[in-house]
Design a protein around this motif. Sequence first.
Motif, short mmCIF file in Angstrom:
data_model
loop_
_atom_site.label_atom_id
_atom_site.label_comp_id
_atom_site.label_asym_id
_atom_site.label_seq_id
_atom_site.Cartn_x
_atom_site.Cartn_y
_atom_site.Cartn_z
N PRO A 1 0.79 -1.23 0.00
CA PRO A 1 0.00 0.00 0.00
C PRO A 1 0.83 1.28 0.00
CG PRO A 1 -0.11 -1.08 2.14
CD PRO A 1 0.63 -2.00 1.23
N ASP A 2 2.09 1.21 0.39
CA ASP A 2 2.92 2.41 0.49
C ASP A 2 3.87 2.60 -0.68
OD1 ASP A 2 1.69 2.96 2.93
OD2 ASP A 2 3.21 1.87 4.06
N ALA A 3 3.71 1.79 -1.73
CA ALA A 3 4.60 1.91 -2.90
C ALA A 3 3.76 1.81 -4.17
CB ALA A 3 5.65 0.80 -2.88
N PRO A 4 4.08 2.59 -5.18
CA PRO A 4 3.36 2.48 -6.45
C PRO A 4 3.81 1.22 -7.19
CG PRO A 4 5.16 4.02 -6.69
CD PRO A 4 5.13 3.61 -5.24
N SER A 5 2.99 0.76 -8.09
CA SER A 5 3.40 -0.35 -8.96
C SER A 5 4.56 0.10 -9.83
CB SER A 5 2.24 -0.78 -9.86
OG SER A 5 1.23 -1.36 -9.08
N GLY A 6 5.38 -0.86 -10.24
CA GLY A 6 6.49 -0.56 -11.12
C GLY A 6 6.02 -0.15 -12.50
N VAL A 7 6.78 0.72 -13.12
CA VAL A 7 6.48 1.16 -14.49
C VAL A 7 7.75 1.15 -15.32
CG1 VAL A 7 4.46 2.59 -13.93
CG2 VAL A 7 6.74 3.60 -13.85
N ALA A 8 7.58 0.95 -16.61
CA ALA A 8 8.68 1.05 -17.57
C ALA A 8 8.26 2.04 -18.65
CB ALA A 8 9.00 -0.31 -18.18
N PHE A 9 9.07 3.05 -18.87
CA PHE A 9 8.83 4.04 -19.91
C PHE A 9 9.69 3.64 -21.10
CE2 PHE A 9 8.06 6.00 -15.86
CZ PHE A 9 6.85 6.64 -16.04
N ILE A 10 9.03 3.32 -22.20
CA ILE A 10 9.72 2.74 -23.35
C ILE A 10 9.50 3.62 -24.57
CG2 ILE A 10 9.96 0.70 -24.81
CD1 ILE A 10 8.64 -0.89 -22.45
N LEU A 11 10.60 4.11 -25.15
CA LEU A 11 10.55 4.85 -26.41
C LEU A 11 11.09 3.94 -27.50
CD1 LEU A 11 12.08 8.27 -25.28
CD2 LEU A 11 9.66 7.64 -25.42
N VAL A 12 10.38 3.85 -28.61
CA VAL A 12 10.82 3.01 -29.72
C VAL A 12 10.76 3.84 -31.00
CG1 VAL A 12 10.40 0.88 -31.04
CG2 VAL A 12 9.82 0.97 -28.59
N ASP A 13 11.88 3.87 -31.73
CA ASP A 13 11.88 4.64 -32.98
C ASP A 13 11.46 3.77 -34.16
OD1 ASP A 13 14.15 3.25 -33.92
OD2 ASP A 13 15.52 4.92 -33.58
N ASP A 14 11.34 4.40 -35.30
CA ASP A 14 10.86 3.70 -36.51
C ASP A 14 11.79 2.57 -36.96
OD1 ASP A 14 8.61 5.29 -36.58
OD2 ASP A 14 9.40 6.65 -38.12
N ASP A 15 13.05 2.57 -36.51
CA ASP A 15 14.00 1.51 -36.84
C ASP A 15 14.00 0.39 -35.80
OD1 ASP A 15 14.89 2.80 -39.19
OD2 ASP A 15 16.31 4.00 -38.03
N GLY A 16 13.17 0.53 -34.76
CA GLY A 16 13.11 -0.49 -33.72
C GLY A 16 14.09 -0.30 -32.58
N GLU A 17 14.90 0.75 -32.63
CA GLU A 17 15.81 1.06 -31.52
C GLU A 17 14.97 1.59 -30.36
OE1 GLU A 17 19.12 0.47 -31.38
OE2 GLU A 17 18.87 -0.48 -33.35
N ASN A 18 15.45 1.36 -29.13
CA ASN A 18 14.64 1.81 -28.00
C ASN A 18 15.48 2.42 -26.90
OD1 ASN A 18 15.49 -0.24 -26.07
ND2 ASN A 18 14.26 -1.68 -27.24
N GLN A 19 14.80 3.13 -26.03
CA GLN A 19 15.34 3.65 -24.78
C GLN A 19 14.32 3.27 -23.71
OE1 GLN A 19 15.68 7.87 -25.46
NE2 GLN A 19 17.75 7.69 -26.27
N ILE A 20 14.79 2.71 -22.61
CA ILE A 20 13.88 2.25 -21.56
C ILE A 20 14.36 2.77 -20.21
CG2 ILE A 20 12.87 0.25 -20.40
CD1 ILE A 20 13.45 -1.37 -22.97
N VAL A 21 13.42 3.31 -19.45
CA VAL A 21 13.67 3.69 -18.07
C VAL A 21 12.66 2.94 -17.22
CG1 VAL A 21 13.69 5.56 -16.38
CG2 VAL A 21 14.47 6.00 -18.72
N VAL A 22 13.16 2.19 -16.22
CA VAL A 22 12.29 1.43 -15.33
C VAL A 22 12.34 2.06 -13.95
CG1 VAL A 22 11.91 -0.82 -14.22
CG2 VAL A 22 12.66 -0.71 -16.60
N CYS A 23 11.16 2.26 -13.38
CA CYS A 23 11.03 2.70 -12.00
C CYS A 23 10.39 1.53 -11.25
CB CYS A 23 10.19 3.97 -11.92
SG CYS A 23 10.09 4.63 -10.26
#
Length: 125
Positions: free
Chosen positions: A86-108
Motif C-alpha cells: 500500500p505504500d509503494a506504487p506499482s512498477g512502471v517502464a517508460f519505453i521509447l521506440v523509434d521507426d527503426d526499432g531502436e529503443n530507450q527504456i527507463v524502469v522505476c
Amino acid sequence: MITVVGSLNMDLCVETSRLPHSGETVLGHRYRQAPGGKGANQACALARLGVPVHLIGCVGADGFGREMTANLSAFGVQTGALITKPDAPSGVAFILVDDDGENQIVVCGGANATLSAQDVRKHAE
C-alpha cells in the motif's frame, strides 16, 4: 508447478520517428500501455504453454497493480502469492521506440523493490 519470482511493471510505450537527444523533445505517433515485467512475462509465457505457474512479486495498491494482477489471472497465472504494497506504487517502464526499432527504456521499480527474502519464504510451499 513452477514458481516464478520476479518483477511486474506497467509498460508505457511511445513510438516516435527517432529517439530524442539529451534535453530534446520529440513527438510520438503511437502510445500504448501493456502489462509487463520480466517475472510477469515469464509467468504468462509458461501459462500459455499450459504449465501451472505461480508468480511471487509485488504490486502497488493502485490501478496499474489491479490491471496487472487481472491480466495475469486472465492468462491462467496463479496470483495468490502477489503482495500488494500500500505504500509503494506499482512498477512502471517508460519505453521509447523509434521507426527503426531502436529503443530507450527507463524502469522505476516501485513496489518491485520492496520484495524481500521473507516475502518469498512465506510462499515456499
